[in-house]
Design a protein around this motif. Sequence first.
Motif, PDB file in Angstrom:
ATOM      1  N   ILE A  21       0.829  -1.207   0.000  1.00  0.00           N
ATOM      2  CA  ILE A  21       0.000   0.000   0.000  1.00  0.00           C
ATOM      3  C   ILE A  21       0.863   1.256   0.000  1.00  0.00           C
ATOM      4  O   ILE A  21       0.620   2.198  -0.761  1.00  0.00           O
ATOM      5  CB  ILE A  21      -0.950  -0.006   1.213  1.00  0.00           C
ATOM      6  CG1 ILE A  21      -1.963  -1.142   1.100  1.00  0.00           C
ATOM      7  CG2 ILE A  21      -1.686   1.330   1.330  1.00  0.00           C
ATOM      8  CD1 ILE A  21      -2.846  -1.321   2.327  1.00  0.00           C
ATOM      9  N   LEU A  29       1.016   4.288  -2.755  1.00  0.00           N
ATOM     10  CA  LEU A  29       0.820   5.686  -2.384  1.00  0.00           C
ATOM     11  C   LEU A  29       1.965   6.561  -2.882  1.00  0.00           C
ATOM     12  O   LEU A  29       1.747   7.677  -3.379  1.00  0.00           O
ATOM     13  CB  LEU A  29       0.685   5.811  -0.864  1.00  0.00           C
ATOM     14  CG  LEU A  29      -0.535   5.125  -0.227  1.00  0.00           C
ATOM     15  CD1 LEU A  29      -0.507   5.269   1.292  1.00  0.00           C
ATOM     16  CD2 LEU A  29      -1.833   5.675  -0.782  1.00  0.00           C
ATOM     17  N   SER A  39      -4.813   4.515  -8.632  1.00  0.00           N
ATOM     18  CA  SER A  39      -6.076   4.733  -7.917  1.00  0.00           C
ATOM     19  C   SER A  39      -6.920   3.472  -7.918  1.00  0.00           C
ATOM     20  O   SER A  39      -7.576   3.150  -6.915  1.00  0.00           O
ATOM     21  CB  SER A  39      -6.849   5.900  -8.555  1.00  0.00           C
ATOM     22  OG  SER A  39      -6.124   7.109  -8.451  1.00  0.00           O
ATOM     23  N   VAL A  82      -5.374   1.195  -5.307  1.00  0.00           N
ATOM     24  CA  VAL A  82      -5.740   1.627  -3.960  1.00  0.00           C
ATOM     25  C   VAL A  82      -7.173   1.227  -3.645  1.00  0.00           C
ATOM     26  O   VAL A  82      -7.486   0.737  -2.556  1.00  0.00           O
ATOM     27  CB  VAL A  82      -5.566   3.158  -3.816  1.00  0.00           C
ATOM     28  CG1 VAL A  82      -6.176   3.641  -2.498  1.00  0.00           C
ATOM     29  CG2 VAL A  82      -4.098   3.540  -3.867  1.00  0.00           C
ATOM     30  N   TYR A 123      -8.122  -2.093  -2.115  1.00  0.00           N
ATOM     31  CA  TYR A 123      -7.924  -2.313  -0.679  1.00  0.00           C
ATOM     32  C   TYR A 123      -9.020  -1.658   0.169  1.00  0.00           C
ATOM     33  O   TYR A 123      -9.015  -1.791   1.383  1.00  0.00           O
ATOM     34  CB  TYR A 123      -6.566  -1.766  -0.247  1.00  0.00           C
ATOM     35  CG  TYR A 123      -5.386  -2.560  -0.746  1.00  0.00           C
ATOM     36  CD1 TYR A 123      -4.907  -3.650  -0.026  1.00  0.00           C
ATOM     37  CD2 TYR A 123      -4.745  -2.219  -1.935  1.00  0.00           C
ATOM     38  CE1 TYR A 123      -3.820  -4.382  -0.478  1.00  0.00           C
ATOM     39  CE2 TYR A 123      -3.656  -2.951  -2.398  1.00  0.00           C
ATOM     40  CZ  TYR A 123      -3.205  -4.024  -1.672  1.00  0.00           C
ATOM     41  OH  TYR A 123      -2.133  -4.750  -2.133  1.00  0.00           O
ATOM     42  N   LEU A 137      -8.952   5.181   1.959  1.00  0.00           N
ATOM     43  CA  LEU A 137      -7.614   5.012   1.374  1.00  0.00           C
ATOM     44  C   LEU A 137      -7.420   5.890   0.145  1.00  0.00           C
ATOM     45  O   LEU A 137      -6.315   6.384  -0.100  1.00  0.00           O
ATOM     46  CB  LEU A 137      -7.386   3.541   1.017  1.00  0.00           C
ATOM     47  CG  LEU A 137      -7.037   2.610   2.185  1.00  0.00           C
ATOM     48  CD1 LEU A 137      -6.888   1.184   1.692  1.00  0.00           C
ATOM     49  CD2 LEU A 137      -5.765   3.070   2.887  1.00  0.00           C
ATOM     50  N   SER A 172      -4.476   8.473  -0.522  1.00  0.00           N
ATOM     51  CA  SER A 172      -3.641   8.468  -1.729  1.00  0.00           C
ATOM     52  C   SER A 172      -3.561   9.852  -2.346  1.00  0.00           C
ATOM     53  O   SER A 172      -2.510  10.269  -2.849  1.00  0.00           O
ATOM     54  CB  SER A 172      -4.175   7.451  -2.743  1.00  0.00           C
ATOM     55  OG  SER A 172      -5.337   7.920  -3.398  1.00  0.00           O
TER      56      SER A 172
END
Length: 404
Positions: free
Chosen positions: A21, A25, A131, A134, A137, A145, A149
């Motif tokens: 993760i 990011l 994106s 992300v 998750y 999240l 981001s």
Amino acid sequence: MASLENNNSEITNSRSVKLSIWAILFSVTSFAVSTTAVPSLITTIARDLNVNVSLLGYLVMIQFSFFFLVAFLGGWVGERFNITPRFFVAFGMLISAATLMCGAFINSFSLFLVWAIPLGIGGGLVEAFASVMVSNYEKSGSSKLLNISQMFYCVGAIAAPGIVFLILYMGKSWRTIFVIFSIFVFVVYLVFIIFTQKRSPQTCSQEPQSETKKLPLGKDILFYLLAFVLICYVTVESVFACWTAAFFEAKFHSAPRIAAIALSVFWIGVIVGRAVASIIPHKHSLWPSMFAGITIFLFATLLACLDTSETVMFAIVFLCGLGAGPLWPITVAISRDARNSTRFTSSVIGFGAIGVVLGVALGGSILKRLGSSHLFPILAIGAVVLLIAAALASIKYKQEKRLS
């Protein structure tokens, strides 16, 4: 970063997934650095190449036109040839790093226009598909999240101009800055390759898709509504990003350094807005947060229509950033939650890039043809349009949820 710990206990308990993760990011930060490189250096490059600074607006138009194309078509290509979002992000960072390095050796304006094509392609791949990664998750119905981001995007968007200022102050060339940014993006690429999982989890519903979710994009009303919401938001953000400093100079006769601070205040507001959206209960992080953000932004733009001082306008600009900040990640989260489709989500993101071109052109036209006093009234009208579009999208989304 508490939501990284608590967002999904089944997923984020392992150290490797947490590192994955973080790597995703930071890929968003690398996109922000690569995409803000030219705006930060635009006057310096124009002076060095002996061209009118306004001509470099065409570079931005070309860059984000290709951003739109790859984000829109990438989802279809991924589905057709079974290409993962991870591959697209990695490939996009390689393209961005190579393009920035090549930028250090360009000596003509015409070559810069060609150079903008791969810069837009790389950026479109990284932003859209990072994106998507992300969002894989996220809990269903959450935008936490994705807000985090986009905070990482803001870090890059704020840090890049500061780095440019520091290096130019040291007497180095803008070409050196391109080399430094290229190395940074390549390092992030290596980190991404090492730490990201080859297949990110699917945390959205795995139930069989309804007939609505199988609709082709061209026949999907919710797609058009969400794409229009994102176009409206990005247009507004681009007006602020490109023209806030010019507005302060024209309206209040602010010194350039004071006008530049105003832009930083807007981005600080954006970060705070996204930070708040990342810590509220996830059940309130989609539509309630979106309507709250639009309401704050509309209120702030209406306040700006009054006769205010420079100091008060700083506070208003912060409020605009606070309200607008969560809107992009929330729209992307809603897109993912509505269809659980990489193609749908990346296509909505791609259409958002149209707003960059519109924002650059709109803000410049307002200041040049109508004057600074018309900027915020027109932005207030834009906020009303955004509110209506979001309301229509919300109605359609909730209708489908009731029927599913």
